[in-house]
Design an enzyme around this catalytic site. Structure first.
Site, PDB file in Angstrom:
ATOM      1  N   SER A 223     -43.477  25.241   2.952  1.00 16.48           N
ATOM      2  CA  SER A 223     -42.772  26.150   3.292  1.00 16.48           C
ATOM      3  C   SER A 223     -42.867  26.591   1.531  1.00 16.48           C
ATOM      4  O   SER A 223     -43.889  26.413   0.892  1.00 16.48           O
ATOM      5  CB  SER A 223     -41.309  25.152   3.320  1.00 16.48           C
ATOM      6  OG  SER A 223     -40.223  26.441   3.753  1.00 16.48           O
ATOM      7  N   ASN A 224     -41.786  27.424   1.396  1.00 24.23           N
ATOM      8  CA  ASN A 224     -40.880  27.674   0.657  1.00 24.23           C
ATOM      9  C   ASN A 224     -39.492  28.016   0.181  1.00 24.23           C
ATOM     10  O   ASN A 224     -38.525  27.871   0.844  1.00 24.23           O
ATOM     11  CB  ASN A 224     -41.424  29.088   0.288  1.00 24.23           C
ATOM     12  CG  ASN A 224     -41.386  30.510   1.579  1.00 24.23           C
ATOM     13  OD1 ASN A 224     -39.995  30.420   1.704  1.00 24.23           O
ATOM     14  ND2 ASN A 224     -41.344  30.428   2.528  1.00 24.23           N
ATOM     15  N   PRO A 225     -39.097  28.069  -1.023  1.00 23.45           N
ATOM     16  CA  PRO A 225     -37.698  27.915  -1.044  1.00 23.45           C
ATOM     17  C   PRO A 225     -36.396  29.113  -0.758  1.00 23.45           C
ATOM     18  O   PRO A 225     -35.485  29.323  -1.236  1.00 23.45           O
ATOM     19  CB  PRO A 225     -36.928  27.954  -2.654  1.00 23.45           C
ATOM     20  CG  PRO A 225     -39.016  28.313  -3.661  1.00 23.45           C
ATOM     21  CD  PRO A 225     -39.309  28.710  -2.291  1.00 23.45           C
ATOM     22  N   ALA A 290     -38.924  34.407   4.482  1.00 18.38           N
ATOM     23  CA  ALA A 290     -40.179  34.450   3.692  1.00 18.38           C
ATOM     24  C   ALA A 290     -41.084  33.802   4.945  1.00 18.38           C
ATOM     25  O   ALA A 290     -41.363  32.519   4.628  1.00 18.38           O
ATOM     26  CB  ALA A 290     -39.735  33.872   2.369  1.00 18.38           C
TER      27      ALA A 290
END
Ligand code: CTP
Length: 415
Positions: A223-225, A290
């Site tokens: 995933s990403n932040p 995102a």
């Protein structure tokens, strides 16, 4: 938050003097209240004041009454006034602002407590509420306080600060915690009064937000932040300007805003399905999500135990949702986001062309002060023809407002 620059500098029309309730809560910052009260009055507002018991430890009732040119309501006056419902009278205002908002007052409001005059009044206020917190950085960042603030935000309450700077009795604190200055408080409170323009009335707006999770096995994912805050800000701004809003969001730590149809998803494929479905009836699509570019080619159905040595994960590309919407664009306005570390304008313009987006908001993750999860954003609007506009650092809500202004310009140009 309303942009302070838009606040009218001339006094408001005397014929329709707005009524503003100022609640002064207990902190050193209470001493800034008289100056904020004076500025509100100078701008033509009628003020009513409540001072909490703790506020009166920091500032006298007389200095508040002098600045307000009127009486100050306190817990004592509330009890003395019974059986008259003084809190209901005080709540009949166009806006309320809480100066030096304490953790306790935030907690009371978020949980519906009404044991003191300020809390009881906050439960009854009809107009918008602006919280101006002042507290120690550690208290402000405590999950309980952040949760209460998030609850209030999800109900449409506004926040100004706390700001970075010296605070405390001796200026001993450094960092976040300092309350905003009186002129900014007054400007923000007056900003709440202006009727929000209903220029998106009836327009169907679809917003995607947050990260996606690409599972490797049932318990692990890539995933990403992304915090989702930018997308939520666009959705809320569009709602307040009269749009019918659908918000498709990946996993984020944000409560569903009122009056918005929220679809919660996890993976890029789920996001795609929900977005493509909602896009059928949307006239404007803003893709802030995102989206992970890749997912596991073979997602394990059981948890994978560790093995000795290196592991190779085979990834396969996810569909590009924005590009797909661009291929079947119809009359929609399509907006994308991009993060670039170099040749930003060129690359963002090429991206807008490739995906058939009307414009792209370009973020530089390497730019100072830009961070995931913050409340501000500094972006550049880039069009497919590589013309661009650098916007200053603004709150995400203000960025959202400017994005929707540009969307409206494009819709007007198309006739
Ligand atoms: N986007 C999308 N679907 C994807 C990836 C991105 O809809 N699978 C959207 C994002 O929501 C955002 C924009 O496209 O609006 C961002 O694209 P980005 O990921 O920067 O573009 P890429 O084409 O993946 O570019 P890069 O090669 O720089 O990663």
């Amino acid at each position: 938050m309303m942009p302070t620059s838009e606040v009218p500098s001339a006094p408001l029309d005397r014929g329709q003097r707005p009524q503003i309730l100022v609640i002064v809560a207990g902190s050193m910052a209470a001493v800034k209240a008289p100056s904020a009260l004076r500025r509100l009055r100078e701008a033509g507002a009628e003020v009513r004041v409540i001072a909490t018991r703790a506020a009166l430890e920091f500032i006298t009732e007389l200095s508040l009454a002098t600045a307000a040119d009127g009486p100050v309501a306190t817990d004592e006056s509330w009890f003395a006034a019974r059986p008259t419902a003084q809190h209901l009278q005080l709540a009949k205002v166009d806006a309320a602002v809480v100066i030096g908002a304490s953790a306790e007052l935030l907690a009371n409001a978020a949980h519906g407590h009404a044991g003191d005059l300020a809390s009881a009044t906050l439960l009854s206020v009809e107009g918008p509420v602006l919280w101006v917190p002042a507290m120690n950085e550690r208290m402000w960042h405590h999950p309980a306080v952040q949760h209460n603030a998030a609850t209030l935000r999800s109900w449409g309450h506004h926040f100004l600060g706390p700001e970075v700077g010296a605070f405390g009795t001796q200026g001993e604190g450094k960092g976040l915690g300092r309350m905003s200055e009186p002129e900014d408080i007054a400007a923000a409170a007056l900003g709440l009064l202006r009727p929000v323009k209903q220029d998106l009335e009836g327009v169907r707006v679809l917003v995607s937000a947050g990260p996606t999770r690409e599972y490797l096995d049932p318990v692990r994912f890539i995933s990403n932040p992304s915090s989702g805050k930018m997308g939520f800000a666009v959705a809320e701004e569009a709602r307040d300007r009269g749009a019918e809003v659908t918000l498709v969001t990946g996993p984020v730590n944000l409560l569903s805003p009122r009056g918005i149809s929220v679809v919660r998803v996890e993976t890029a494929l789920e996001l795609r399905e929900a977005v493509v479905q909602a896009a059928q009836t949307a006239q404007v699509v803003v893709m802030t999500a995102a989206v992970a570019d890749y997912r596991a080619a073979n997602q394990a159905s059981e948890k994978q135990a560790k093995v000795a040595g290196d592991v190779t994960i085979h990834l396969t590309p996810n569909p590009d949702i924005l590009a797909e919407l661009g291929q079947h664009k119809g009359g929609r306005v399509l907006v994308g986001f991009a993060m670039e570390t170099h040749a930003g304008i060129e690359r963002a313009a090429a991206k807008a062309q490739r995906k058939n987006a009307d414009f792209i908001l370009l973020n530089y993750p390497t730019r100072e002060g830009t961070s995931f999860g913050g409340d501000d954003n500094q972006v550049t609007l880039v069009r497919p023809d590589a013309t661009y506009e650098d916007w200053p650092r603004l709150s995400k809500r203000e960025v959202a407002g400017k994005i929707l202004d540009e969307v409206l310009r494009i819709r007007a140009d198309r006739g």
